[in-house]
Design a protein around this motif. Sequence first.
Motif, PDB file in Angstrom:
ATOM      1  N   VAL A  15       0.889  -1.159   0.000  1.00 36.96           N
ATOM      2  CA  VAL A  15       0.000   0.000   0.000  1.00 36.96           C
ATOM      3  C   VAL A  15       0.925   1.205   0.000  1.00 36.96           C
ATOM      4  CG1 VAL A  15      -1.726   1.293   1.278  1.00 36.96           C
ATOM      5  CG2 VAL A  15      -1.850  -1.198   1.211  1.00 36.96           C
ATOM      6  N   SER A  35      -9.654   0.202  -0.258  1.00 38.18           N
ATOM      7  CA  SER A  35      -8.315   0.697  -0.545  1.00 38.18           C
ATOM      8  C   SER A  35      -8.235   1.296  -1.939  1.00 38.18           C
ATOM      9  CB  SER A  35      -7.284  -0.420  -0.412  1.00 38.18           C
ATOM     10  OG  SER A  35      -7.474  -1.377  -1.433  1.00 38.18           O
ATOM     11  N   ASN A  39      -3.999   4.389  -0.306  1.00 46.97           N
ATOM     12  CA  ASN A  39      -4.706   4.505   0.965  1.00 46.97           C
ATOM     13  C   ASN A  39      -5.406   3.192   1.293  1.00 46.97           C
ATOM     14  OD1 ASN A  39      -5.630   5.829   3.242  1.00 46.97           O
ATOM     15  ND2 ASN A  39      -7.492   6.540   2.237  1.00 46.97           N
ATOM     16  N   LEU A  40      -5.415   2.822   2.562  1.00 44.39           N
ATOM     17  CA  LEU A  40      -6.096   1.625   3.040  1.00 44.39           C
ATOM     18  C   LEU A  40      -6.894   1.989   4.276  1.00 44.39           C
ATOM     19  CD1 LEU A  40      -6.435  -1.526   3.094  1.00 44.39           C
ATOM     20  CD2 LEU A  40      -4.512  -1.522   4.691  1.00 44.39           C
ATOM     21  N   ASN A  41      -8.158   1.599   4.301  1.00 44.56           N
ATOM     22  CA  ASN A  41      -9.016   1.813   5.468  1.00 44.56           C
ATOM     23  C   ASN A  41      -9.678   0.498   5.845  1.00 44.56           C
ATOM     24  OD1 ASN A  41      -9.007   4.800   5.924  1.00 44.56           O
ATOM     25  ND2 ASN A  41      -9.622   4.759   3.777  1.00 44.56           N
ATOM     26  N   GLY A  62      -6.170   3.123   9.074  1.00 43.28           N
ATOM     27  CA  GLY A  62      -6.349   4.049   7.964  1.00 43.28           C
ATOM     28  C   GLY A  62      -6.419   5.489   8.399  1.00 43.28           C
TER      29      GLY A  62
END
Length: 62
Positions: A15, A35, A39-41, A62
């Motif tokens: 990521v 994602s 960005n990753l949540n 995130g």
Amino acid sequence: MYKPGDRVWIGVNVVAGRDTKGIDLRGNRMCRVDSTAVNLNVHCWKNYAHYASGVPGERVYG
């Protein structure tokens, strides 16, 4: 079988050019991962009924 205090870990490879591993889900049992390339949540709920109720999930990453 799940017991209180158990942990589940998610490993997400690359990521924004880095490895992301070991996201603590904090005992939640229903999670959604969203994602993009940078960005990753991760949002989680205690169970499916809580998720289905429309209550916003707990942001665990995130």
